[in-house]
Structure formats: structure tokens, C-alpha cells
Design a protein around this motif. Sequence first.
Motif, PDB file in Angstrom:
ATOM      1  N   ASP A 106      -9.910  20.205-164.138  1.00  0.00           N
ATOM      2  CA  ASP A 106      -9.969  21.206-162.979  1.00  0.00           C
ATOM      3  C   ASP A 106     -10.050  22.797-163.382  1.00  0.00           C
ATOM      4  OD1 ASP A 106     -10.846  19.139-161.349  1.00  0.00           O
ATOM      5  OD2 ASP A 106      -8.873  19.002-160.313  1.00  0.00           O
ATOM      6  N   LEU A 107      -9.078  22.825-164.323  1.00  0.00           N
ATOM      7  CA  LEU A 107      -8.586  24.265-164.794  1.00  0.00           C
ATOM      8  C   LEU A 107      -9.627  24.723-165.579  1.00  0.00           C
ATOM      9  CD1 LEU A 107      -4.870  23.685-165.919  1.00  0.00           C
ATOM     10  CD2 LEU A 107      -5.621  25.019-164.039  1.00  0.00           C
TER      11      LEU A 107
ATOM     12  N   TYR B 283     -16.044  36.346-168.571  1.00  0.00           N
ATOM     13  CA  TYR B 283     -15.083  35.577-167.535  1.00  0.00           C
ATOM     14  C   TYR B 283     -14.923  34.211-168.237  1.00  0.00           C
ATOM     15  CZ  TYR B 283     -13.799  33.322-163.381  1.00  0.00           C
ATOM     16  OH  TYR B 283     -13.024  32.648-162.295  1.00  0.00           O
TER      17      TYR B 283
ATOM     18  N   GLY C  80     -13.230  24.266-162.951  1.00  0.00           N
ATOM     19  CA  GLY C  80     -13.169  24.760-161.602  1.00  0.00           C
ATOM     20  C   GLY C  80     -13.286  26.239-161.166  1.00  0.00           C
ATOM     21  N   PRO C  81     -12.787  27.239-161.866  1.00  0.00           N
ATOM     22  CA  PRO C  81     -12.961  28.699-161.705  1.00  0.00           C
ATOM     23  C   PRO C  81     -14.337  29.123-161.628  1.00  0.00           C
ATOM     24  CG  PRO C  81     -11.090  28.377-163.096  1.00  0.00           C
ATOM     25  CD  PRO C  81     -11.643  26.811-163.099  1.00  0.00           C
ATOM     26  N   ILE C  82     -15.097  28.740-162.713  1.00  0.00           N
ATOM     27  CA  ILE C  82     -16.544  29.092-162.826  1.00  0.00           C
ATOM     28  C   ILE C  82     -17.215  28.587-161.609  1.00  0.00           C
ATOM     29  CG2 ILE C  82     -18.532  28.716-164.075  1.00  0.00           C
ATOM     30  CD1 ILE C  82     -16.698  28.982-166.687  1.00  0.00           C
ATOM     31  N   GLN C  83     -17.225  27.331-161.495  1.00  0.00           N
ATOM     32  CA  GLN C  83     -17.923  26.735-160.174  1.00  0.00           C
ATOM     33  C   GLN C  83     -17.280  27.310-158.970  1.00  0.00           C
ATOM     34  OE1 GLN C  83     -20.470  24.227-160.033  1.00  0.00           O
ATOM     35  NE2 GLN C  83     -20.098  24.559-157.722  1.00  0.00           N
ATOM     36  N   SER C  84     -16.255  27.508-158.586  1.00  0.00           N
ATOM     37  CA  SER C  84     -15.533  28.108-157.546  1.00  0.00           C
ATOM     38  C   SER C  84     -16.345  29.742-157.485  1.00  0.00           C
ATOM     39  CB  SER C  84     -14.300  28.246-157.602  1.00  0.00           C
ATOM     40  OG  SER C  84     -13.780  28.917-156.282  1.00  0.00           O
ATOM     41  N   ARG C  85     -16.215  30.449-158.382  1.00  0.00           N
ATOM     42  CA  ARG C  85     -16.701  31.833-158.173  1.00  0.00           C
ATOM     43  C   ARG C  85     -18.086  31.765-157.938  1.00  0.00           C
ATOM     44  NH1 ARG C  85     -15.529  37.054-158.924  1.00  0.00           N
ATOM     45  NH2 ARG C  85     -13.366  36.421-159.259  1.00  0.00           N
TER      46      ARG C  85
ATOM     47  N   VAL D 246     -11.242  32.342-168.653  1.00  0.00           N
ATOM     48  CA  VAL D 246     -10.932  30.948-168.062  1.00  0.00           C
ATOM     49  C   VAL D 246     -10.536  29.972-169.084  1.00  0.00           C
ATOM     50  CG1 VAL D 246     -11.838  28.948-166.925  1.00  0.00           C
ATOM     51  CG2 VAL D 246     -12.470  31.305-165.905  1.00  0.00           C
TER      52      VAL D 246
ATOM     53  N   ALA E  83      -6.644  28.467-169.421  1.00  0.00           N
ATOM     54  CA  ALA E  83      -6.419  27.038-169.387  1.00  0.00           C
ATOM     55  C   ALA E  83      -5.966  26.604-170.524  1.00  0.00           C
ATOM     56  CB  ALA E  83      -7.701  26.479-169.092  1.00  0.00           C
TER      57      ALA E  83
END
Length: 192
Positions: free
Chosen positions: A157-158, A178, A161-166, A182, A186
Motif C-alpha cells: 500500500d505504501l 513524484y 497507494g499514493p500514486i493511485q490515490s493522487r 513516493v 516508502a
Amino acid sequence: MPETARRSERARAAILTAATELIRELPYGKLSVEAIAARAGVGKQTIYRWWPSKGAVVFDAMLELDAGPDGLALPDTGDIRADLVPLLRGSVVALTDPGFEAFLRAIYIEIQHDPALAALYRERLLLPQRAALADRLAAAIESGELRADLNMELALDLLLGPIQSRWSLGLGGLDEAYADAVLDAALAYLRA
């Protein structure tokens, strides 16, 4: 190959090509099984013989378009950061590619409303991708690059997740810098 099988394969290929073309031409909400059938030169019953929904056709077309020769295995050079840079940067490139983003946005919308498609997405794409990444992380744990007490689900998730969320929130700013940030954030937690 018997003639019937050749015709079926030609029809299937025509349907996937039509879906690929139309998803780039139309907003997803205006895309229909009827439009795909008309573009492919088949009856819509032919589509429903192989796919239960518009989303399932688009998903298969996306998978055909994204089929890579290397499968889901990640490299293991002994340097976890070097091995993960192409994965995270590649995710950013795929998510922001104007020719591919329409597929991804369409599937993202559709899996929110279609539990069968959501299950198919998890089974054929999401879980195999996560498993490939987990295999590479496990090798890095074994070699001592990553901490032995690593929580694998949290690690995945670390990293993902950030790329998918953004992207899903439409926040922009998705670029190589970016992706690298990330990864570094991580790894600061994941390293031994």
C-alpha cells in the motif's frame, strides 16, 4: 484451426479493436455495447456471448492493449530501489498517458458499480500485480535489504497507494519526481 474458430477469433478481435477505438473517441457514459457491436460488424448478442457487460469488454480491451512481453515479474538486481523505480515511474506514465488513461478511468468508474467486474479486475490485474511486487519485496527481505518484520500488505500500500490515490482524485502532479519521492518515502520505512 476450424473455420468456426477462426471466425470466432476474428469477431473477438474486431470487438476488442472496436472497444479500443471507441473508448478513445467517446466519453465512457456514451459508449454502449450497441456502438461496439456496430463498429465491430457483429451483433450485440455476439458480444454478450463472451462478455457480461460493457465494462468487461473494455477491461479485456485494456488488458490486450497493455499486454507486455515480460509478464508481471519484477527484476532482481540486488538493489531494491533500482528495481522499483521503473515500476513506479511506469505506473505514472500509464496513468497519465492520454491514449491509455481513458481506459483506466472507464474501468475505475465501472468497478465502483459492477461487483462482477470488480472481482474480475482484482483477479486478473490487481492481485497478480500485487503478488509480483510482494515476491520482489520478499526477496529483498531475504537478502537483508528490507526489514525482516515488514508488514507486506502495508508495504504494498505504501508503494502503490499514493500514486493511485493522487490519480483517482485528479490531483495532478503525477510525474517521475513524484514517483521517486513516493519510493524514497516508502523505502525509508521499509529498509532494514
